[in-house]
Design a protein around this motif. Structure first.
Motif, PDB file in Angstrom:
ATOM      1  N   ASN A 160      38.180 -27.568 -62.192  1.00  0.00           N
ATOM      2  CA  ASN A 160      37.059 -28.110 -61.422  1.00  0.00           C
ATOM      3  C   ASN A 160      37.508 -28.627 -60.047  1.00  0.00           C
ATOM      4  O   ASN A 160      37.077 -29.694 -59.594  1.00  0.00           O
ATOM      5  CB  ASN A 160      36.366 -29.231 -62.206  1.00  0.00           C
ATOM      6  N   ILE A 161      38.366 -27.859 -59.381  1.00  0.00           N
ATOM      7  CA  ILE A 161      38.818 -28.199 -58.043  1.00  0.00           C
ATOM      8  C   ILE A 161      38.770 -26.943 -57.175  1.00  0.00           C
ATOM      9  O   ILE A 161      38.669 -25.818 -57.685  1.00  0.00           O
ATOM     10  CB  ILE A 161      40.254 -28.778 -58.030  1.00  0.00           C
ATOM     11  N   ALA A 162      38.843 -27.144 -55.871  1.00  0.00           N
ATOM     12  CA  ALA A 162      38.837 -26.030 -54.921  1.00  0.00           C
ATOM     13  C   ALA A 162      40.230 -25.872 -54.323  1.00  0.00           C
ATOM     14  O   ALA A 162      41.072 -26.785 -54.395  1.00  0.00           O
ATOM     15  CB  ALA A 162      37.818 -26.287 -53.812  1.00  0.00           C
ATOM     16  N   VAL A 163      40.484 -24.713 -53.742  1.00  0.00           N
ATOM     17  CA  VAL A 163      41.785 -24.488 -53.111  1.00  0.00           C
ATOM     18  C   VAL A 163      41.920 -25.398 -51.898  1.00  0.00           C
ATOM     19  O   VAL A 163      40.931 -25.855 -51.305  1.00  0.00           O
ATOM     20  CB  VAL A 163      41.965 -23.011 -52.693  1.00  0.00           C
ATOM     21  N   LEU A 164      43.149 -25.660 -51.494  1.00  0.00           N
ATOM     22  CA  LEU A 164      43.411 -26.538 -50.356  1.00  0.00           C
ATOM     23  C   LEU A 164      43.015 -25.869 -49.039  1.00  0.00           C
ATOM     24  O   LEU A 164      43.017 -24.633 -48.940  1.00  0.00           O
ATOM     25  CB  LEU A 164      44.895 -26.898 -50.322  1.00  0.00           C
ATOM     26  N   PRO A 165      42.681 -26.661 -48.029  1.00  0.00           N
ATOM     27  CA  PRO A 165      42.336 -26.094 -46.721  1.00  0.00           C
ATOM     28  C   PRO A 165      43.416 -25.176 -46.154  1.00  0.00           C
ATOM     29  O   PRO A 165      43.100 -24.155 -45.534  1.00  0.00           O
ATOM     30  CB  PRO A 165      42.154 -27.340 -45.848  1.00  0.00           C
ATOM     31  N   GLU A 166      44.675 -25.507 -46.368  1.00  0.00           N
ATOM     32  CA  GLU A 166      45.753 -24.667 -45.856  1.00  0.00           C
ATOM     33  C   GLU A 166      45.731 -23.288 -46.501  1.00  0.00           C
ATOM     34  O   GLU A 166      45.966 -22.274 -45.838  1.00  0.00           O
ATOM     35  CB  GLU A 166      47.116 -25.327 -46.094  1.00  0.00           C
ATOM     36  N   THR A 167      45.425 -23.240 -47.788  1.00  0.00           N
ATOM     37  CA  THR A 167      45.336 -21.955 -48.482  1.00  0.00           C
ATOM     38  C   THR A 167      44.171 -21.139 -47.931  1.00  0.00           C
ATOM     39  O   THR A 167      44.296 -19.927 -47.706  1.00  0.00           O
ATOM     40  CB  THR A 167      45.159 -22.172 -49.995  1.00  0.00           C
ATOM     41  N   LYS A 168      43.040 -21.796 -47.717  1.00  0.00           N
ATOM     42  CA  LYS A 168      41.880 -21.100 -47.141  1.00  0.00           C
ATOM     43  C   LYS A 168      42.200 -20.554 -45.752  1.00  0.00           C
ATOM     44  O   LYS A 168      41.808 -19.435 -45.409  1.00  0.00           O
ATOM     45  CB  LYS A 168      40.693 -22.055 -47.063  1.00  0.00           C
ATOM     46  N   ALA A 169      42.932 -21.337 -44.951  1.00  0.00           N
ATOM     47  CA  ALA A 169      43.276 -20.902 -43.600  1.00  0.00           C
ATOM     48  C   ALA A 169      44.182 -19.678 -43.631  1.00  0.00           C
ATOM     49  O   ALA A 169      44.005 -18.727 -42.856  1.00  0.00           O
ATOM     50  CB  ALA A 169      43.957 -22.044 -42.850  1.00  0.00           C
ATOM     51  N   LEU A 170      45.145 -19.680 -44.541  1.00  0.00           N
ATOM     52  CA  LEU A 170      46.032 -18.521 -44.671  1.00  0.00           C
ATOM     53  C   LEU A 170      45.237 -17.292 -45.094  1.00  0.00           C
ATOM     54  O   LEU A 170      45.486 -16.180 -44.602  1.00  0.00           O
ATOM     55  CB  LEU A 170      47.139 -18.824 -45.683  1.00  0.00           C
ATOM     56  N   ALA A 171      44.295 -17.480 -46.018  1.00  0.00           N
ATOM     57  CA  ALA A 171      43.488 -16.357 -46.499  1.00  0.00           C
ATOM     58  C   ALA A 171      42.585 -15.824 -45.383  1.00  0.00           C
ATOM     59  O   ALA A 171      42.451 -14.607 -45.207  1.00  0.00           O
ATOM     60  CB  ALA A 171      42.651 -16.793 -47.691  1.00  0.00           C
ATOM     61  N   ASN A 172      41.969 -16.706 -44.621  1.00  0.00           N
ATOM     62  CA  ASN A 172      41.107 -16.264 -43.518  1.00  0.00           C
ATOM     63  C   ASN A 172      41.876 -15.495 -42.462  1.00  0.00           C
ATOM     64  O   ASN A 172      41.400 -14.483 -41.943  1.00  0.00           O
ATOM     65  CB  ASN A 172      40.409 -17.467 -42.885  1.00  0.00           C
ATOM     66  N   ALA A 173      43.072 -15.969 -42.159  1.00  0.00           N
ATOM     67  CA  ALA A 173      43.905 -15.278 -41.182  1.00  0.00           C
ATOM     68  C   ALA A 173      44.286 -13.899 -41.697  1.00  0.00           C
ATOM     69  O   ALA A 173      44.318 -12.913 -40.929  1.00  0.00           O
ATOM     70  CB  ALA A 173      45.165 -16.106 -40.899  1.00  0.00           C
ATOM     71  N   LEU A 174      44.558 -13.801 -43.003  1.00  0.00           N
ATOM     72  CA  LEU A 174      44.931 -12.504 -43.586  1.00  0.00           C
ATOM     73  C   LEU A 174      43.736 -11.540 -43.555  1.00  0.00           C
ATOM     74  O   LEU A 174      43.911 -10.355 -43.276  1.00  0.00           O
ATOM     75  CB  LEU A 174      45.411 -12.728 -45.019  1.00  0.00           C
ATOM     76  N   ARG A 175      42.548 -12.046 -43.821  1.00  0.00           N
ATOM     77  CA  ARG A 175      41.358 -11.176 -43.790  1.00  0.00           C
ATOM     78  C   ARG A 175      41.106 -10.665 -42.377  1.00  0.00           C
ATOM     79  O   ARG A 175      40.713  -9.490 -42.181  1.00  0.00           O
ATOM     80  CB  ARG A 175      40.146 -11.961 -44.288  1.00  0.00           C
ATOM     81  N   GLN A 176      41.318 -11.497 -41.393  1.00  0.00           N
ATOM     82  CA  GLN A 176      41.088 -11.093 -40.001  1.00  0.00           C
ATOM     83  C   GLN A 176      42.087 -10.008 -39.557  1.00  0.00           C
ATOM     84  O   GLN A 176      41.752  -9.160 -38.725  1.00  0.00           O
ATOM     85  CB  GLN A 176      41.190 -12.303 -39.071  1.00  0.00           C
ATOM     86  N   GLU A 177      43.271 -10.052 -40.129  1.00  0.00           N
ATOM     87  CA  GLU A 177      44.286  -9.062 -39.780  1.00  0.00           C
ATOM     88  C   GLU A 177      44.079  -7.759 -40.526  1.00  0.00           C
ATOM     89  O   GLU A 177      44.621  -6.718 -40.127  1.00  0.00           O
ATOM     90  CB  GLU A 177      45.684  -9.622 -40.094  1.00  0.00           C
ATOM     91  N   SER A 178      43.323  -7.803 -41.615  1.00  0.00           N
ATOM     92  CA  SER A 178      43.154  -6.609 -42.443  1.00  0.00           C
ATOM     93  C   SER A 178      42.241  -5.584 -41.760  1.00  0.00           C
ATOM     94  O   SER A 178      41.357  -5.929 -41.004  1.00  0.00           O
ATOM     95  CB  SER A 178      42.540  -7.002 -43.790  1.00  0.00           C
TER      96      SER A 178
END
Length: 221
Positions: free
Chosen positions: A203-221
């Motif tokens: 019942n928790i969400a991923v950390l902001p740093e993890t979200k930022a890494l994922a967003n950056a990876l999606r933008q590069e894809s």
């Protein structure tokens, strides 16, 4: 060596005789006793600890008698000089006992015995091994990222996640490895499973740093 035994502690427990053939006539408590002692410093344990570990539901006198009987059965089954005992402790001979190298399999995989003390020890032993594997794989992933080996880093980070399914650090390492040249689609798919696990199980969400890494990876894809 004619009186050497080999113990497999990771994966299904086995005791191999001098000829490499598994010894099949050991009782469940006898196996538990050997496994526990083999995991202790110096491969030795006090009689009182063994009694509490395997016969906590009996009086001290009954537990002591049960331990004596089990040691007698083990001596009949094991080669000479492997198992030694005195009034206070029981030990395995380091000269006559070989432990198979550590593997990624669970400690005493599938082993079950009706003993609260042993079950608690085994549960803790499994957790300690997973913690150790998690830290080792994270270190491997960090080293691989530093050397530019994205595939090795991604594999090590994935292994760290298998050891600790809630490891934010391992998930971040996996995303960094993908950004460095690893499998981006696989990393993002693993992130979705990671997010679901954290949400549904903790019942928790991923950390902001993890979200930022994922967003950056999606933008590069």
């Amino acid at each position: 060596m004619a009186n050497l035994i080999t113990l497999r502690l990771n994966g299904p427990f086995e005791v191999l005789g001098p000829d490499g053939v598994p010894l099949r006539d050991l009782s469940k408590r006898g196996q538990a006793l050997l496994a526990y002692i083999a995991c202790q410093p110096g491969m030795a344990a006090s009689r009182s600890v063994l009694m509490e570990l395997l016969w906590s539901d009996r009086s001290r006198e009954q537990a002591s008698a049960s331990l004596r009987q089990e040691l007698s059965r083990l001596r009949r089954s094991l080669p000479e000089d492997v198992l030694m005992a005195d009034r206070s402790a029981v030990r395995l001979s380091g000269d006559h006992t070989r432990i198979l190298p550590d593997e990624s399999a669970s400690v005493l995989e599938g082993f079950d015995i009706a003993s609260h003390g042993f079950e608690e020890w085994l549960r803790n032993a499994r957790h300690r091994k997973l913690d150790r594997l998690h830290e080792e794989r994270l270190a491997q992933a960090a080293k691989a990222i530093e050397s530019g080996d994205a595939d090795a880093a991604q594999a090590a980070a994935q292994a760290a996640l298998e050891a600790d399914a809630a490891s934010e650090q391992a998930m971040q390492m996996l995303l960094r490895a993908a950004a460095q040249g690893g499998d981006r689609s696989a990393a993002l798919a693993r992130l979705r499973r990671f997010e679901s696990f954290l949400s549904e199980e903790l019942n928790i969400a991923v950390l902001p740093e993890t979200k930022a890494l994922a967003n950056a990876l999606r933008q590069e894809s």
